[in-house]
Design a protein around this motif. Structure first.
Motif, PDB file in Angstrom:
ATOM      1  N   LYS A  46       0.858  -1.177   0.000  1.00  0.00           N
ATOM      2  CA  LYS A  46       0.000   0.000   0.000  1.00  0.00           C
ATOM      3  C   LYS A  46       0.889   1.220   0.000  1.00  0.00           C
ATOM      4  CE  LYS A  46      -3.613  -2.198   2.746  1.00  0.00           C
ATOM      5  NZ  LYS A  46      -4.341  -2.166   4.006  1.00  0.00           N
ATOM      6  N   LYS A  47       0.458   2.238  -0.711  1.00  0.00           N
ATOM      7  CA  LYS A  47       1.207   3.482  -0.705  1.00  0.00           C
ATOM      8  C   LYS A  47       0.985   4.184   0.626  1.00  0.00           C
ATOM      9  CE  LYS A  47       0.854   4.252  -5.642  1.00  0.00           C
ATOM     10  NZ  LYS A  47       0.346   5.135  -6.707  1.00  0.00           N
ATOM     11  N   ALA A  48       2.021   4.823   1.121  1.00  0.00           N
ATOM     12  CA  ALA A  48       1.910   5.555   2.378  1.00  0.00           C
ATOM     13  C   ALA A  48       0.981   6.755   2.199  1.00  0.00           C
ATOM     14  CB  ALA A  48       3.282   6.018   2.841  1.00  0.00           C
ATOM     15  N   PHE A  49       0.122   6.969   3.164  1.00  0.00           N
ATOM     16  CA  PHE A  49      -0.813   8.087   3.205  1.00  0.00           C
ATOM     17  C   PHE A  49      -1.774   8.115   2.015  1.00  0.00           C
ATOM     18  CE2 PHE A  49       3.030   9.592   5.443  1.00  0.00           C
ATOM     19  CZ  PHE A  49       2.481   9.652   6.718  1.00  0.00           C
ATOM     20  N   SER A  50      -2.068   6.939   1.468  1.00  0.00           N
ATOM     21  CA  SER A  50      -3.038   6.897   0.378  1.00  0.00           C
ATOM     22  C   SER A  50      -4.358   6.350   0.913  1.00  0.00           C
ATOM     23  CB  SER A  50      -2.529   6.032  -0.768  1.00  0.00           C
ATOM     24  OG  SER A  50      -2.450   4.684  -0.352  1.00  0.00           O
ATOM     25  N   HIS A  51      -5.391   6.556   0.152  1.00  0.00           N
ATOM     26  CA  HIS A  51      -6.713   6.078   0.541  1.00  0.00           C
ATOM     27  C   HIS A  51      -6.983   4.785  -0.212  1.00  0.00           C
ATOM     28  CE1 HIS A  51      -7.244   9.922   2.445  1.00  0.00           C
ATOM     29  NE2 HIS A  51      -6.973  10.538   1.314  1.00  0.00           N
ATOM     30  N   ASN A  52      -6.740   3.659   0.430  1.00  0.00           N
ATOM     31  CA  ASN A  52      -6.957   2.348  -0.183  1.00  0.00           C
ATOM     32  C   ASN A  52      -8.338   1.850   0.203  1.00  0.00           C
ATOM     33  OD1 ASN A  52      -4.269   2.149  -1.248  1.00  0.00           O
ATOM     34  ND2 ASN A  52      -3.592   1.860   0.861  1.00  0.00           N
ATOM     35  N   HIS A  53      -9.335   2.297  -0.534  1.00  0.00           N
ATOM     36  CA  HIS A  53     -10.706   1.917  -0.216  1.00  0.00           C
ATOM     37  C   HIS A  53     -11.078   0.632  -0.941  1.00  0.00           C
ATOM     38  CE1 HIS A  53     -10.789   6.353   0.557  1.00  0.00           C
ATOM     39  NE2 HIS A  53     -11.240   5.867   1.694  1.00  0.00           N
ATOM     40  N   ILE A  54     -11.881  -0.186  -0.265  1.00  0.00           N
ATOM     41  CA  ILE A  54     -12.314  -1.467  -0.813  1.00  0.00           C
ATOM     42  C   ILE A  54     -13.360  -1.252  -1.904  1.00  0.00           C
ATOM     43  CG2 ILE A  54     -13.298  -3.720  -0.256  1.00  0.00           C
ATOM     44  CD1 ILE A  54     -10.563  -3.104   1.081  1.00  0.00           C
ATOM     45  N   ASN A  55     -14.337  -0.392  -1.642  1.00  0.00           N
ATOM     46  CA  ASN A  55     -15.381  -0.061  -2.614  1.00  0.00           C
ATOM     47  C   ASN A  55     -15.893   1.353  -2.341  1.00  0.00           C
ATOM     48  OD1 ASN A  55     -17.097  -0.371  -0.401  1.00  0.00           O
ATOM     49  ND2 ASN A  55     -17.760  -2.410  -1.012  1.00  0.00           N
TER      50      ASN A  55
END
Length: 136
Positions: free
Chosen positions: A35-44
């Motif tokens: 995962k990228k640092a400070f990114s928004h990794n949303h599922i949906n």
């Protein structure tokens, strides 16, 4: 000197979380996801909406708590605990969406563990009055 002690406490907390996540990955055979640092990794999209609602609510609560702390006698320990609950609520929301909607639901174990560990550490800091010891 107290700044250095605070930095060491912060590094120790990060190390505890990292080691516990490493151990949980090995025990439960969970793949490491980049995962990228400070990114928004949303599922949906629902996760994105709920996550932003939690963030906006957190910002509002932070502003209220800052006002209470600055203008009224508000317990720093209570402030620390409430802030930890707000921060970990994002972990619990992520864990729920990882569990329900992700292609790899085992990732939710790591999110839950991180939230529980952070709450436990803050409760220990409050119980043992570590902040007072640091800033004496």
């Amino acid at each position: 000197m107290s700044g250095l002690k605070f930095l060491l406490l912060f590094i120790a907390i990060i190390a505890i979380v990292a080691v516990s996540k490493f151990v949980l990955r090995k025990v439960f055979n969970i793949k490491k996801v980049k995962k990228k640092a400070f990114s928004h990794n949303h599922i949906n999209s629902t996760h994105r909406k709920v996550d932003w609602a939690v963030r906006i609510t957190a910002l509002t609560v932070y502003l209220i708590l800052a006002y209470q702390l600055y203008f009224h006698e508000f317990s720093i320990n209570l402030l620390l605990f409430i802030m930890t609950l707000i921060i970990t609520s994002e972990n619990f929301v992520r864990a729920f969406f990882e569990w329900k909607f992700s292609t790899d639901p085992k990732q939710s174990i790591l999110s839950l563990a991180e939230g529980i560990i952070l709450i436990t550490i803050v409760l220990m800091v409050i119980q043992f009055d570590v902040l007072t010891l640091l800033f004496q």
